[in-house]
Every structure is written in structure tokens, then in C-alpha cells.
Design a protein around this motif. Structure first.
Motif, PDB file in Angstrom:
ATOM      1  N   SER A 248       0.941  -1.130   0.023  1.00  0.00           N
ATOM      2  CA  SER A 248      -0.008  -0.077   0.054  1.00  0.00           C
ATOM      3  C   SER A 248       0.876   0.915   0.112  1.00  0.00           C
ATOM      4  CB  SER A 248      -0.999   0.028   1.087  1.00  0.00           C
ATOM      5  OG  SER A 248      -0.206   0.322   2.419  1.00  0.00           O
ATOM      6  N   PRO A 249       0.406   2.481  -0.363  1.00  0.00           N
ATOM      7  CA  PRO A 249       1.260   3.480  -0.267  1.00  0.00           C
ATOM      8  C   PRO A 249       1.732   3.845   0.888  1.00  0.00           C
ATOM      9  CG  PRO A 249      -0.618   3.872  -1.780  1.00  0.00           C
ATOM     10  CD  PRO A 249      -1.000   2.601  -1.270  1.00  0.00           C
ATOM     11  N   ALA A 250       0.937   4.000   1.978  1.00  0.00           N
ATOM     12  CA  ALA A 250       1.299   4.228   3.360  1.00  0.00           C
ATOM     13  C   ALA A 250       2.508   3.066   3.830  1.00  0.00           C
ATOM     14  CB  ALA A 250       0.203   4.087   4.530  1.00  0.00           C
ATOM     15  N   GLU A 251       2.521   1.679   3.466  1.00  0.00           N
ATOM     16  CA  GLU A 251       3.630   0.919   3.543  1.00  0.00           C
ATOM     17  C   GLU A 251       4.899   1.210   2.935  1.00  0.00           C
ATOM     18  OE1 GLU A 251       2.301  -3.133   3.131  1.00  0.00           O
ATOM     19  OE2 GLU A 251       0.861  -2.935   4.673  1.00  0.00           O
ATOM     20  N   TRP A 252       4.656   1.668   1.686  1.00  0.00           N
ATOM     21  CA  TRP A 252       5.783   2.291   0.771  1.00  0.00           C
ATOM     22  C   TRP A 252       6.454   3.540   1.303  1.00  0.00           C
ATOM     23  CZ3 TRP A 252       8.760  -0.331  -2.272  1.00  0.00           C
ATOM     24  CH2 TRP A 252       8.133  -1.232  -3.161  1.00  0.00           C
ATOM     25  N   GLU A 253       5.549   4.381   1.963  1.00  0.00           N
ATOM     26  CA  GLU A 253       6.051   5.475   2.596  1.00  0.00           C
ATOM     27  C   GLU A 253       6.822   5.127   3.665  1.00  0.00           C
ATOM     28  OE1 GLU A 253       4.315   9.514   4.727  1.00  0.00           O
ATOM     29  OE2 GLU A 253       3.136   8.205   3.136  1.00  0.00           O
ATOM     30  N   GLU A 254       6.532   4.173   4.755  1.00  0.00           N
ATOM     31  CA  GLU A 254       7.479   3.715   5.738  1.00  0.00           C
ATOM     32  C   GLU A 254       8.504   3.188   5.347  1.00  0.00           C
ATOM     33  OE1 GLU A 254       6.867   4.064   8.840  1.00  0.00           O
ATOM     34  OE2 GLU A 254       5.120   5.240   9.066  1.00  0.00           O
ATOM     35  N   ALA A 255       8.322   2.259   4.252  1.00  0.00           N
ATOM     36  CA  ALA A 255       9.613   1.800   3.922  1.00  0.00           C
ATOM     37  C   ALA A 255      10.804   2.469   3.414  1.00  0.00           C
ATOM     38  CB  ALA A 255       9.255   0.324   2.687  1.00  0.00           C
ATOM     39  N   ILE A 256      10.409   3.300   2.328  1.00  0.00           N
ATOM     40  CA  ILE A 256      11.346   4.390   1.778  1.00  0.00           C
ATOM     41  C   ILE A 256      12.114   5.338   2.882  1.00  0.00           C
ATOM     42  CG2 ILE A 256      11.412   6.309   0.458  1.00  0.00           C
ATOM     43  CD1 ILE A 256      11.625   3.598  -1.201  1.00  0.00           C
ATOM     44  N   ASP A 257      11.161   5.693   3.816  1.00  0.00           N
ATOM     45  CA  ASP A 257      11.549   6.708   4.968  1.00  0.00           C
ATOM     46  C   ASP A 257      12.769   5.687   5.703  1.00  0.00           C
ATOM     47  OD1 ASP A 257      11.744   8.752   6.608  1.00  0.00           O
ATOM     48  OD2 ASP A 257       9.955   8.438   7.598  1.00  0.00           O
ATOM     49  N   GLN A 259      14.534   3.104   4.788  1.00  0.00           N
ATOM     50  CA  GLN A 259      15.756   3.061   3.873  1.00  0.00           C
ATOM     51  C   GLN A 259      16.294   4.201   3.644  1.00  0.00           C
ATOM     52  OE1 GLN A 259      16.947  -0.313   2.999  1.00  0.00           O
ATOM     53  NE2 GLN A 259      18.747   1.260   2.522  1.00  0.00           N
ATOM     54  N   VAL A 260      15.869   5.502   3.552  1.00  0.00           N
ATOM     55  CA  VAL A 260      16.732   6.560   3.360  1.00  0.00           C
ATOM     56  C   VAL A 260      17.533   6.862   4.560  1.00  0.00           C
ATOM     57  CG1 VAL A 260      16.469   9.141   3.058  1.00  0.00           C
ATOM     58  CG2 VAL A 260      15.189   7.788   1.748  1.00  0.00           C
ATOM     59  N   ALA A 261      16.775   6.580   5.810  1.00  0.00           N
ATOM     60  CA  ALA A 261      17.585   6.807   7.315  1.00  0.00           C
ATOM     61  C   ALA A 261      18.673   5.816   7.427  1.00  0.00           C
ATOM     62  CB  ALA A 261      16.652   6.643   8.369  1.00  0.00           C
ATOM     63  N   ARG A 262      18.667   4.819   6.735  1.00  0.00           N
ATOM     64  CA  ARG A 262      19.693   3.572   6.844  1.00  0.00           C
ATOM     65  C   ARG A 262      20.983   4.175   5.922  1.00  0.00           C
ATOM     66  NH1 ARG A 262      15.438  -0.213   7.424  1.00  0.00           N
ATOM     67  NH2 ARG A 262      15.579  -0.656   5.173  1.00  0.00           N
ATOM     68  N   SER A 263      20.456   4.359   4.667  1.00  0.00           N
ATOM     69  CA  SER A 263      21.329   4.708   3.925  1.00  0.00           C
ATOM     70  C   SER A 263      22.236   5.935   4.297  1.00  0.00           C
ATOM     71  CB  SER A 263      20.783   5.135   2.404  1.00  0.00           C
ATOM     72  OG  SER A 263      20.203   3.941   1.926  1.00  0.00           O
ATOM     73  N   VAL A 264      21.656   7.095   4.716  1.00  0.00           N
ATOM     74  CA  VAL A 264      22.283   8.358   5.313  1.00  0.00           C
ATOM     75  C   VAL A 264      23.148   7.794   6.456  1.00  0.00           C
ATOM     76  CG1 VAL A 264      22.174  10.453   6.357  1.00  0.00           C
ATOM     77  CG2 VAL A 264      20.686   9.992   4.455  1.00  0.00           C
ATOM     78  N   LYS A 265      22.839   6.961   7.390  1.00  0.00           N
ATOM     79  CA  LYS A 265      23.697   6.690   8.644  1.00  0.00           C
ATOM     80  C   LYS A 265      24.566   6.008   8.021  1.00  0.00           C
ATOM     81  CE  LYS A 265      23.309   4.048  12.968  1.00  0.00           C
ATOM     82  NZ  LYS A 265      22.620   3.289  14.007  1.00  0.00           N
ATOM     83  N   ALA A 266      24.537   5.037   7.060  1.00  0.00           N
ATOM     84  CA  ALA A 266      25.520   4.087   6.458  1.00  0.00           C
ATOM     85  C   ALA A 266      26.776   5.032   6.013  1.00  0.00           C
ATOM     86  CB  ALA A 266      25.058   3.233   5.444  1.00  0.00           C
ATOM     87  N   GLN A 267      26.514   6.054   5.564  1.00  0.00           N
ATOM     88  CA  GLN A 267      27.529   7.085   4.746  1.00  0.00           C
ATOM     89  C   GLN A 267      27.854   7.835   5.660  1.00  0.00           C
ATOM     90  OE1 GLN A 267      26.606   7.792   0.809  1.00  0.00           O
ATOM     91  NE2 GLN A 267      25.414   5.987   0.111  1.00  0.00           N
TER      92      GLN A 267
END
Length: 641
Positions: A248-257, A259-267
Motif C-alpha cells: 500500500s502507499p502508506a507501507e511504501w512511505e514507511e519503507a522508503i523513509d 531505507q533513506v535513514a539507513r542509507s544516510v547513517k551508513a554513509q
């Protein structure tokens, strides 16, 4: 982060035909000093040379390169950062590998020992790697998945030469300096040369996600793509519910949010201070939001109000509570042009090299590493060209006699406005793009020297060598991504061309010109793969501000002011159309003088003169074409092509 260079003699050749040695390798590496002012290192053995210039970011004390395995049979140099190196190191240690440094480079060597040519599939990072395995008699060149870090190669019957920049290859006298006229046609059309070619005939780019293996015994070369979007061949794209992905769009919003947080933290991994570029746009602001309140951010502005976005970056910085450094600039752009063109041996015609360099210069006073928002538009559908494509379908419903006989001529006749965009300028550009091949999709609004102008501008002899159609690389990439839905196919074309051949080149060249490492969290491959599995309607869904990046904007609105997220896209640029009539006027008249054009024999001098007159009189905006011609002529003279 660093610059790498090297060579190899193919066994089928006589060693005396090339005669490489330490002196040549040092000369190649010296051209890359700006990429790595902290250290250097070379090794020449068994007719293979590996060299590097180092910008020390991780393991400052013991991370020198080239790096070797225990018996020195494997030597490796890399340009880039491996963000998951600590996790990989722990896993390799459990498998019995012993480490003597804290460097991510040593992890690459152990991965090679464990997995051979499959080693890059384990990496999360940005990298260009050169590895010599003496026992296996192999030289291996690898480029990261998205093409964040560059890697160029020249190959003939006797030798292979490679480097992070073309200037390193040109330090070798055996590398010819020949113009590829077919590539020039593409350069002036798109403001970049589509991979794998460059403007130098014979010098090419290792493509993103690709590997080249040279057999040092037989001299054979094998190339393969080790990464592309998963599921392309199978056509199994939008099957989210069956693959355990959000449904669902709401689940996609959670997932992208998340993953963006994980990607920023990793870098954020580094042994030196890390900052961020903050334009106030969605992408850079979202990255800064993931860094936390300790972030140090940088932005610049110009004294032309339509090119100054500092109000937005100030608003976002205040909202997030981060420290924000800014400057309003009116630089000596002619002197700056000369400086920046030294870094354009693989030239692009993107105006925004100027602000990118200047903000890099500002950031380098305080940090060695910055995070940027690059990639968000290409992965999540952020460009106005998608809006143009949406409106084109409506436009074509108007009767042809009315469109072509009345409306389009009238709109093309509107004089351009001095501001960066605005309704008139957007309308003119929209009509210009409509004249191009619809099969090129939204990319047609990026092309400049096409159709009738291409036929007028180039001399007949030059046109005979231009065998590649203007939209050729776009159509080829669209075919490679044909299993994807239409929007994702367009995004795939962006990712494989405009992103890697223009945007990432600009960021790499201009940041490294300041000895600054630029990282791109929104191009973390796990985030990219997740984004391409999203339903298309969550990336592009029509016209207006809300029609581009709808889901990413919802994610951003969780962390940022609403009006900073939902405002018209401006882009990071300069008032070049005005500067060509003022600051750059003398340079343009000198570089594009009729005598110069006639001597080169590539262009029609009368057409170039007409373009200049129309632009200077304000009857048309030819800034992209004139700038491309100016950059090309400077490039040709500077590199003696």
C-alpha cells in the motif's frame, strides 16, 4: 577517496613496445594530485603498474595504497568508500581471514581471496577498483553499480592504460589524442557523451556496474556487467505483494523513509568530519534530516534573485536545527572557467559546474567529506520533463492544423525572459521538445542540437562521420529496460545516462577539484532497488508540483516544512544566458570567432554567428548551444586534440 591510475602490457606484445615503468606511473598519478593530496603510492611488477593519490578518510594511519595480501601476490588500489566494510570484515574474520589494518581497502583484498570475481557483489559503496592477481595473471578493473566513481580505459594490441580521469591516460604518450566526431554530435545534443564513449576516439568509460578482466598471459580481454536492476530479464517488476514488499502507499512511505535513514547513517562512516550540501530542495534536505542536529551544512547563492535559493536552505536548516554556512557570490567567472576546464578532460556542458565547485570550495574549509542529494530526481521521478511528457499527451489532442499552423509558431516566437525559468521560458522549451522524436520519451526535453539545427550547424564533412542518431543511446537503454513499466523505463534511461554521464561526473570533478569527497546516500543500491520496485504512480502521477516524486515528497514532509517540500523545482544553476552577453562575451567572441570556426572545419561559421547574434539581441536563448561550443573549443585547444 583518491585517484587511481595504471597500465598493463599484454603478453602477445613485445615488452619493448611499451616499456612502462615507475616514472610513467608517477607522471600519471601526478595529474591526479587534486584527488588525493595526502599520500601517494605505486607498484610496478610483471609488466603491470598500479598507482594512486590518496585523500585520507578512513584508517588515516595505516590505509596507504597500493595494498597487498599476505604473500603480495595480490595488489589493489581503489578510489571510493566501502560503507559496509566493518560488517564484511567481521564476516571474513569468522571465515579465517587475518587483518593487519583498519582500512576498507584491505577488506577488498580479502573478498577477492574469498569470492574471486564475484567480490563486488558484496559491496555497498562507491568505488573504482584496480586489482592485479600475479598468480592468476589477471588485471581486474571494476566500477560501482551506479557509476558514482569514474574509471577510464584505453586498450590496443600492446597495452591497457586506465585512470580515474582522462588526463592520467594522456600522460602516456602511447594514448592517441583523436577526436571522435560522432561522439561530438552526441555531446552537443545532450551536453555529455553517453557511455561507453568519450570525445577521445579510443578512450572509453568502464560502464556503471561493469568489470573488465585482462588475461595477462594471452592478452584476451573479457568484460561483463556484474550489476543491473534485478528482475529486468524476467519482467517480474511490480509483484510487491508476492515478494513480501509493501503493498500500500502508506507501507511504501514507511519503507522508503526507513531505507533513506539507513542509507544516510551508513554513509556517515569516516575518521574525519562530515558535512552536507543543503540547497533547500527535497533531496538534499531529506539527507540532512537523516544526519541529525549535529550536521554541518553548506549552501551558496548569487546576487540574481531568480538564481538565489538561500531563503529555502536557511528555512530548512533552522527547522532541522543544524549549523548552516552560506555565502552570496559574484565570482570572477572567466578566471573560474579557466580553472574548471582543467578538470573537464571528459567534458560536460552542464552550467552547474560553477555553483557545484563554489559550494565544494566553501565546504572544504571545514570538512573533508560531504553528503549530497544527487540521485533523488533520477530514481524517484523529480524532473519537469516528466511533467512536460504528461502535458504533451494533452497537447496532441488539439487538432494538428491549429497546433502546428498557429499555436506552436506563436509560442516559439515569444522572446525569452531573463529569469531562470518562468512561464514563457518553460513554454518555449516545451514547444521545442515537441519537435523531437516522441520515442525518446521525456528525455527529448533535454536535447539541444538536434534535427534542423544539427544539419545547419555541422559542416558536411563532419556530418558524414555522425552515424549515431541523436536519440540513439536513449532508445538503446529503453530497449534494455523494456521489461519495466513506462515510467520506470524512463527512470532507467535517466539512471544509466544523464545521472552517470552528467550529474555524477559534475559532482565528482568539482568536489575532487577541491579535494573534497562527495557521497550520495540516495544512490545507495539497496534504496535504488527498492525504489524501482515501487508502483510507478508513486513516482510520477501527472502535472504540477505534486506530480513529481509524490511519495518521496510525502516522506520529506515528515521531516521538513511543508512549503519547502511542495514548491516549484528550481535546480542548481547560474545566470549563464546573461553572462554570455557580459562576463563571457569576450571569451565567447574569441573562442567562436569565424576564423577559428572556419579553421577547424567542423561547424558552419555563418550559423554560429547567427546563433550569437540572436542570443545577444535577446531574440532567442541559445545559451546551451553556445556554451557547448565554447566548452568544446576550449577542450580541444587545452588537450591538443
Amino acid at each position: 577517496m583518491c585517484g587511481i591510475a595504471g597500465f598493463a602490457t599484454r603478453r602477445r606484445a613485445h615488452p619493448g613496445d611499451f616499456g612502462p615503468g615507475p616514472e610513467l606511473l608517477r607522471a600519471m598519478c601526478d595529474t591526479l594530485q587534486h584527488r588525493g593530496p595526502d599520500d601517494d603510492g605505486i607498484v610496478v611488477r610483471d609488466q603491470v603498474g598500479l598507482g594512486m593519490r590518496r585523500l585520507a578518510i578512513i584508517d588515516l594511519a595505516s590505509g596507504a595504497q597500493p595494498m597487498f595480501n599476505d604473500d603480495r601476490s595480490v595488489a589493489l588500489v581503489q578510489n571510493g568508500e566501502i560503507y559496509n566494510y566493518r560488517e564484511l570484515r567481521a564476516d571474513l574474520a569468522r571465515r579465517g581471514h587475518r587483518f593487519v589494518t583498519q582500512s576498507d581497502t584491505e577488506v577488498l583484498i580479502r573478498l577477492w581471496e574469498e569470492y574471486g570475481e564475484d567480490f563486488p557483489t558484496h559491496l555497498n559503496g562507491m568505488f573504482a577498483i584496480a586489482l592485479h592477481d600475479e598468480r592468476a595473471a589477471k588485471l581486474v578493473l571494476v566500477r560501482d553499480r551506479l557509476g558514482i566513481k569514474p574509471l577510464y580505459v584505453y586498450l590496443d594490441e600492446q597495452r591497457l592504460v586506465f585512470g580515474s580521469e582522462i588526463k592520467a591516460l594522456l600522460a602516456c604518450d602511447h594514448v592517441p589524442r583523436e577526436l571522435d566526431l560522432d561522439a561530438l554530435g552526441e555531446f552537443l545534443a545532450w551536453e555529455y557523451v553517453p557511455a561507453p564513449r568519450t570525445l577521445f576516439r579510443g578512450i572509453r568509460k568502464i560502464e556503471p556496474g561493469a568489470m573488465l578482466v585482462l588475461d595477462l598471459n594471452g592478452g584476451d580481454v573479457r568484460e561483463r556487467v556484474w550489476w543491473d536492476l534485478p528482475g529486468l530479464a524476467e519482467g517480474a517488476h511490480e509483484v510487491a505483494s508476492r515478494n513480501g514488499l509493501p503493498s500500500s502507499p502508506a507501507e511504501w512511505e514507511e519503507a522508503i523513509d526507513a531505507q533513506v535513514a539507513r542509507s544516510v547513517k551508513a554513509q556517515l562512516v569516516a575518521d574525519v568530519p562530515v558535512g552536507a550540501f543543503l540547497s533547500g530542495g527535497v533531496d538534499s534536505s531529506l539527507v540532512v534530516a537523516g544526519m541529525g542536529e549535529e550536521a554541518l551544512t553548506f549552501s551558496i547563492g548569487f546576487d540574481d534573485p531568480s538564481y538565489n535559493e538561500l531563503q529555502w536552505s536557511h528555512q530548512v536548516a533552522e527547522h532541522l536545527g543544524v549549523r548552516h554556512e552560506t555565502e552570496v557570490l559574484r565570482p570572477d567567472v572567466v578566471a573560474l572557467f579557466d580553472r574548471l576546464m582543467n578538470h573537464m578532460d571528459d567534458p560536460i556542458g552542464d552550467f552547474s559546474i560553477f555553483p557545484t565547485y563554489l559550494v565544494s570550495q566553501l565546504a572544504r574549509r571545514d570538512v573533508k567529506v560531504v553528503l549530497t542529494g544527487d540521485g533523488g530526481d533520477e530514481i524517484f521521478g523529480g524532473y519537469d520533463t516528466y511533467v512536460a511528457q504528461h502535458y504533451a499527451r494533452t497537447w496532441e489532442r488539439i487538432p494538428s492544423f491549429l497546433r502546428r499552423g498557429l499555436l506552436e509558431p506563436a509560442l516559439r516566437g515569444l522572446p525569452p525572459r531573463p529569469q531562470k525559468k518562468g512561464l514563457v521560458n518553460k513554454t518555449r522549451r516545451f514547444v521545442e521538445g515537441l519537435a523531437l522524436d516522441p520515442s525518446a520519451g521525456h528525455a527529448r526535453w533535454r536535447a539541444f542540437v538536434t534535427g534542423a539545427l544539427r544539419g545547419e550547424l555541422f559542416a558536411p564533412a563532419a556530418q558524414e562521420e555522425m552515424r549515431t542518431a541523436t536519440e540513439g543511446h536513449v532508445l538503446q537503454l529503453a530497449e534494455r529496460g523494456s521489461a519495466l513499466p513506462a515510467v520506470d523505463r524512463d527512470l532507467y534511461v535517466d539512471m544509466k545516462s544523464y545521472l552517470s554521464d552528467n550529474c555524477l561526473v559534475k559532482m565528482d570533478r568539482m568536489s575532487m577539484a577541491c579535494s573534497l569527497e562527495a557521497r550520495v546516500p540516495l544512490l545507495d543500491h539497496e534504496l535504488v532497488e527498492l525504489a524501482f520496485r515501487m508502483p510507478s504512480r508513486l513516482k510520477v502521477k501527472g502535472g504540477g508540483v505534486a506530480g513529481t516524486k509524490p511519495l518521496l515528497k510525502k516522506v520529506a514532509a515528515r521531516h521538513l516544512p511543508h512549503d519547502a517540500v511542495y514548491r516549484p523545482k528550481e535546480g542548481f544553476s547560474i545566470p549563464l544566458k546573461q553572462w554570455l552577453g557580459n562576463e563571457f562575451r569576450e571569451l565567447m567572441e574569441a573562442e567562436l570567432a569565424p576564423s577559428v570556426i572556419e579553421r577547424d572545419g567542423i561547424f558552419q561559421a555563418s550559423v554560429v554567428e547567427r546563433l550569437k547574434r540572436e542570443h545577444l539581441a535577446g531574440r532567442a536563448n541559445h545559451s546551451h548551444v553556445l556554451w557547448g561550443l565554447l566548452v568544446f573549443h576550449d577542450w580541444r585547444r587545452r588537450w591538443n586534440v
